[in-house]
Design an enzyme around this catalytic site. Structure first.
Site, mmCIF file in Angstrom:
data_model
loop_
_atom_site.group_PDB
_atom_site.id
_atom_site.type_symbol
_atom_site.label_atom_id
_atom_site.label_comp_id
_atom_site.label_asym_id
_atom_site.label_seq_id
_atom_site.Cartn_x
_atom_site.Cartn_y
_atom_site.Cartn_z
ATOM 1 N N ARG A 100 -184.664 -63.661 -96.014
ATOM 2 C CA ARG A 100 -185.477 -64.037 -97.169
ATOM 3 C C ARG A 100 -185.939 -62.883 -98.057
ATOM 4 N NH1 ARG A 100 -189.868 -68.630 -96.007
ATOM 5 N NH2 ARG A 100 -191.019 -66.887 -95.170
ATOM 6 N N ASP A 101 -185.566 -61.652 -97.751
ATOM 7 C CA ASP A 101 -186.011 -60.544 -98.597
ATOM 8 C C ASP A 101 -184.948 -59.444 -98.644
ATOM 9 O OD1 ASP A 101 -187.830 -59.402 -100.371
ATOM 10 O OD2 ASP A 101 -188.933 -58.361 -98.787
ATOM 11 N N LEU A 102 -183.712 -59.860 -98.898
ATOM 12 C CA LEU A 102 -182.628 -58.894 -98.994
ATOM 13 C C LEU A 102 -182.703 -58.190 -100.343
ATOM 14 C CD1 LEU A 102 -179.783 -61.074 -97.493
ATOM 15 C CD2 LEU A 102 -181.013 -59.206 -96.373
#
Length: 170
Positions: free
Chosen positions: A89-91
């Site tokens: 969810r936070d690439l």
């Protein structure tokens, strides 16, 4: 700032995710975890000395082919996480560090979503929409809208990251 139930829940979840995924050579390993005498959780991770993936590519003047090969390694580790029911969810560049040997390491599973109760039920339930943790430049449309998330969320973010690596712009 580690005293709210939401922060503590996310912290415990990140420990479980790191423990479950840490055997992959491209994910920073969890070395230790526990609770302080004051009752606060902690974890110790492998130190990853490296550059953010975009800075690494630019510093080493990687060709398009080399950038694609590096991005392929990142996609492979994200696929591994998905196989283990974890959506990162936070690439973004700052969460993909590349060491001096050119090996990428995925870090920061602090807002990951677990999609299977085997790892814990703390993020199996639908994503809360009132406090969405995300990085707008890399977030998928469904993240921005507060819709339910799937592995497609990470695929979108990988596409944004790849675009940036190949074009040099957002």
């Amino acid at each position: 700032g580690m005293d709210t139930e939401d922060i503590l829940r996310r912290f415990r979840m990140e420990i479980r995710v790191l423990a479950a995924l840490g055997q992959h050579p491209n994910i920073a390993r969890l070395l230790d975890a526990g609770t302080t005498d004051d009752g606060l959780p902690y974890f110790v991770m492998e130190f990853v000395e490296g550059l953010e993936i975009d800075a690494y590519c630019d510093k080493h003047r990687l060709s398009v082919r080399e950038r694609l090969e590096l991005a392929s390694q990142v996609a492979s580790v994200v696929h591994f996480a998905h196989q283990h029911t974890v959506i990162h969810r936070d690439l973004k560049p700052s969460n993909v560090l590349v060491n001096s040997r050119g090996k990428p390491k995925l870090i920061d599973f602090g807002i990951a979503k677990i999609t299977s109760p085997e790892l814990g039920d703390e993020t199996v339930n639908p994503t809360r929409t009132e406090q969405r943790a995300l990085t707008p430049d890399y977030a998928s449309p469904e993240q921005l809208r507060g819709d339910p998330l799937t592995t497609a969320t990470d695929v979108y973010s990988l596409g944004v990251l790849l675009f940036e690596l190949l074009s040099g712009r957002k």
